[in-house]
Design an enzyme around this catalytic site. Structure first.
Site, PDB file in Angstrom:
ATOM      1  N   PHE A 155      36.377  25.193  47.987  1.00 10.95           N
ATOM      2  CA  PHE A 155      37.799  24.868  48.206  1.00 10.95           C
ATOM      3  C   PHE A 155      38.492  24.584  46.881  1.00 10.95           C
ATOM      4  CE2 PHE A 155      41.134  22.183  50.512  1.00 10.95           C
ATOM      5  CZ  PHE A 155      41.745  23.294  51.081  1.00 10.95           C
ATOM      6  N   THR A 194      33.155  30.093  46.315  1.00 12.86           N
ATOM      7  CA  THR A 194      32.511  29.180  45.365  1.00 12.86           C
ATOM      8  C   THR A 194      32.594  29.783  43.963  1.00 12.86           C
ATOM      9  OG1 THR A 194      30.298  30.140  45.618  1.00 12.86           O
ATOM     10  CG2 THR A 194      30.925  28.423  47.191  1.00 12.86           C
ATOM     11  N   GLU A 238      38.205  42.764  47.882  1.00 13.81           N
ATOM     12  CA  GLU A 238      39.383  43.183  47.099  1.00 13.81           C
ATOM     13  C   GLU A 238      39.636  42.252  45.913  1.00 13.81           C
ATOM     14  OE1 GLU A 238      41.906  45.923  47.421  1.00 13.81           O
ATOM     15  OE2 GLU A 238      42.025  45.072  45.429  1.00 13.81           O
ATOM     16  N   VAL A 293      38.398  42.263  41.771  1.00 15.77           N
ATOM     17  CA  VAL A 293      38.972  43.036  40.663  1.00 15.77           C
ATOM     18  C   VAL A 293      40.496  42.961  40.759  1.00 15.77           C
ATOM     19  CG1 VAL A 293      39.080  45.301  39.542  1.00 15.77           C
ATOM     20  CG2 VAL A 293      37.010  44.634  40.774  1.00 15.77           C
ATOM     21  N   GLY A 302      45.339  28.092  31.296  1.00 14.76           N
ATOM     22  CA  GLY A 302      44.345  28.245  32.360  1.00 14.76           C
ATOM     23  C   GLY A 302      43.829  29.663  32.518  1.00 14.76           C
ATOM     24  N   GLU A 321      38.516  30.076  30.128  1.00 15.26           N
ATOM     25  CA  GLU A 321      37.685  28.900  30.360  1.00 15.26           C
ATOM     26  C   GLU A 321      37.524  28.112  29.051  1.00 15.26           C
ATOM     27  OE1 GLU A 321      36.265  28.288  33.406  1.00 15.26           O
ATOM     28  OE2 GLU A 321      37.102  30.117  34.268  1.00 15.26           O
ATOM     29  N   ASP A 323      33.199  39.424  31.738  1.00 20.95           N
ATOM     30  CA  ASP A 323      34.030  39.461  32.943  1.00 20.95           C
ATOM     31  C   ASP A 323      34.455  40.897  33.256  1.00 20.95           C
ATOM     32  OD1 ASP A 323      35.965  38.082  34.949  1.00 20.95           O
ATOM     33  OD2 ASP A 323      37.300  39.309  33.719  1.00 20.95           O
ATOM     34  N   LYS A 331      33.458  43.653  36.505  1.00 23.86           N
ATOM     35  CA  LYS A 331      34.437  44.430  37.284  1.00 23.86           C
ATOM     36  C   LYS A 331      34.152  45.925  37.198  1.00 23.86           C
ATOM     37  CE  LYS A 331      37.791  40.733  36.799  1.00 23.86           C
ATOM     38  NZ  LYS A 331      38.772  40.124  35.877  1.00 23.86           N
ATOM     39  N   GLY A 376      45.425  34.453  39.369  1.00 28.37           N
ATOM     40  CA  GLY A 376      46.460  33.573  39.901  1.00 28.37           C
ATOM     41  C   GLY A 376      46.059  33.024  41.255  1.00 28.37           C
TER      42      GLY A 376
END
Lengths: 348, 348
Positions: A10, A100, A153, A156, A210, A213, A224, A228, A326
């Site tokens: 969450f 998570t 979805e 990526v 943000g 990291e 990252d 993808k 986002g």
């Protein structure tokens, strides 16, 4: 029939999804006949709550905003304290949203969550790159075996249509390659460097906003984007790539001098993730800084925006440009996948 | 179950569709379980042929390539000479592909073809802008009343996903505006003028390449882009626009001086079709030459390529860039829509 949803995790995405569902409840009912309730939320740190007739999601968001645990839930009869696995197997949810944290090495605990859901004949929707990058084909088989869907979805380009664009509007085309700006942090840094700001300053800004990291290695070194690339190759090109199959280099070596030289040649450095099939049928996957001509649609993609060009047999190049991250954008990816499950259920 | 297709009109798009279907027959069967036959082709000039068990499409293409009429068909038992309406009503086709010429004033004969098909409970797939721009809402109601589909992906940006992108991958988002380069001919001309070539030379080149008609008014004066703006507004934003509702200006007034001035301001002239909802909820539709900042994704779209930016509530701007025309590209739009009908039929 009401779609019953459980959220495993969450954080930002789960909260974004809840905000959308609250504000769009009536619109979704009217436009798509979509009726839902969130029956359970289970988070390792924020606590866990289950109400078979549906939670008061506003109270859940209120508790989190006020640094309280979900176990403090008071809006109605509920059970608290169930861990993720018990929430997946013992609640009446039919869609599990796996939200998570991403672990690109083990894929855990997310992959176990997916497997457990499929064995319990529950659909999984996730924006978690771990299971998708490491075990996509295996998990898809398990889902199909159990007659449920595995929808990803959001892994990526957040909710910007990529996987759902290929599965539907591009049905009938064969995709034989792609090329994209798949990491917003590095694109934001490169855009700033072109305007004369240093790498270090831009990285600090990205962290403040943000985008990046505290440990920015995953973005800067291209891990990252690599995840993808693997997901795209496996989902839309039927490959079975692992991380060792992708040539990878980040943007740390790009100097201001290189950026100036690129400008003078009407080109621009971009961190490009790509896959192409060569003449021998071999599939080459890369994440590399590349010089993109200013006339190419990817050159104009600035800041934290992402973009992807598909190479197709019938349409030539098709490029999509949109948000790469986002809270609401990724929350939407989860909603869109849930609506796709609803659409299939409705037509059965 | 085999999908049985009739083609009304057998020009570039119909022939493109046939070429794709011939080359992809096995692939479509294996990947999507899609089995089909083209049972009828009726063209005002090229003749008409119907075979209830399916035509030998290669022979049909051969006849046309050799300037013969479809009535010369010999590959098997058939009926020849049926006009478009009899072909729609009396053949066993379940999908009618309306591929006759575009008339943006009367919408005929295409609109009558669509109405007749719906009344006969047959699906319609078309890339013809006439019926879609003039009578979309009316035709959609008639289709729904008869339990069939009216699919028009190819009317805007050929097969590049636009309408099917909104209906599916963007489900859940509200679209409150769009802005796009919707006419390839004018974009090709403007791109050439930026490189120093005159309007007249570029127009001649566009005509030689088949982008522009002998009478280029529809492109140059913005009528083609206007039809697409109307279709988009009505389909994806639920409007009911007519041509009088769109402010329209073409590119004839753009001078080399204006193009140089734009360059010096880091902008570029583009013929932009757009719709936006203002603060009062009013919907403003325009086709106008606009100065686009070089940083905007639409600025980098050069030559005959098209592009469209959707303004959405949850994802922000989403831009798609791709082919705006072409035999195979538009043929694909018809195939993709037929596959969408097949997908729904399969799940019933």
């Amino acid at each position: 029939m009401k779609t019953k949803i459980a959220l495993i995790g969450f954080g930002t995405v789960g909260q974004g999804l809840c905000e959308i569902l609250i504000s769009k409840q009536d619109e979704l009912k009217t436009k798509y006949g979509f009726d839902h309730s969130i029956v359970a939320i289970s988070d390792l740190v924020k606590g866990s709550v289950y109400a078979e007739d549906g939670l008061d999601v506003k109270e859940c968001l209120y508790l989190i905003d006020n640094d309280q645990s979900l176990t403090e839930y008071t809006a109605g009869p509920c059970v608290t304290g169930w861990d993720s696995l018990k929430t997946i197997t013992h609640t009446n949810a039919d869609v599990i949203c796996e939200l998570t944290f991403t672990d690109l090495v083990s894929g855990e605990p997310a992959s176990t969550h997916c497997r457990t859901a499929f064995s319990s004949k529950k659909h999984v929707v996730t924006s978690n790159k771990g299971p998708a990058a490491l075990f996509y084909n295996q998990l898809l088989s398990l889902a199909e075996l159990n007659g449920v869907q595995f929808r990803i979805e959001g892994t990526v380009m957040s909710g910007t249509p990529v996987l759902n664009l290929v599965d539907g509007p591009l049905t009938g085309c064969r995709i034989f390659g792609f090329k994209g700006i798949l990491n917003g942090t590095t694109n934001y840094i490169l855009t700033g460097m072109e305007a004369g700001t240093s790498f270090e300053t831009m990285l600090k800004k990205a962290q403040e906003l943000g985008y990046a990291e505290v440990d920015p290695t995953g973005d800067i070194e291209g891990f990252d984007a690599m995840a993808k690339v693997i997901i795209l190759a496996n989902v839309i090109m039927g490959q079975n790539f692992k991380s060792g199959d992708v040539q990878r280099q980040g943007i740390a070596q790009i100097t201001p001098t290189m950026i100036e030289e690129a400008k003078s040649k009407n080109t621009r450095w971009k961190l490009i993730g790509s896959v192409e099939i060569n003449k021998n049928g071999d599939c080459n996957a890369r994440v590399l800084p590349e010089l993109v001509p200013l006339s190419h649609p990817l050159a104009g993609v600035s800041g934290a925006t992402n973009a992807l060009t598909f190479k197709t047999d019938l349409l030539g190049d098709v490029t999509i440009v949109g948000a790469g991250a986002g809270k609401i954008e990724t929350g939407f990816s989860i909603l869109n996948d849930i609506l796709a499950i609803h659409r299939v259920k409705k037509s059965l």
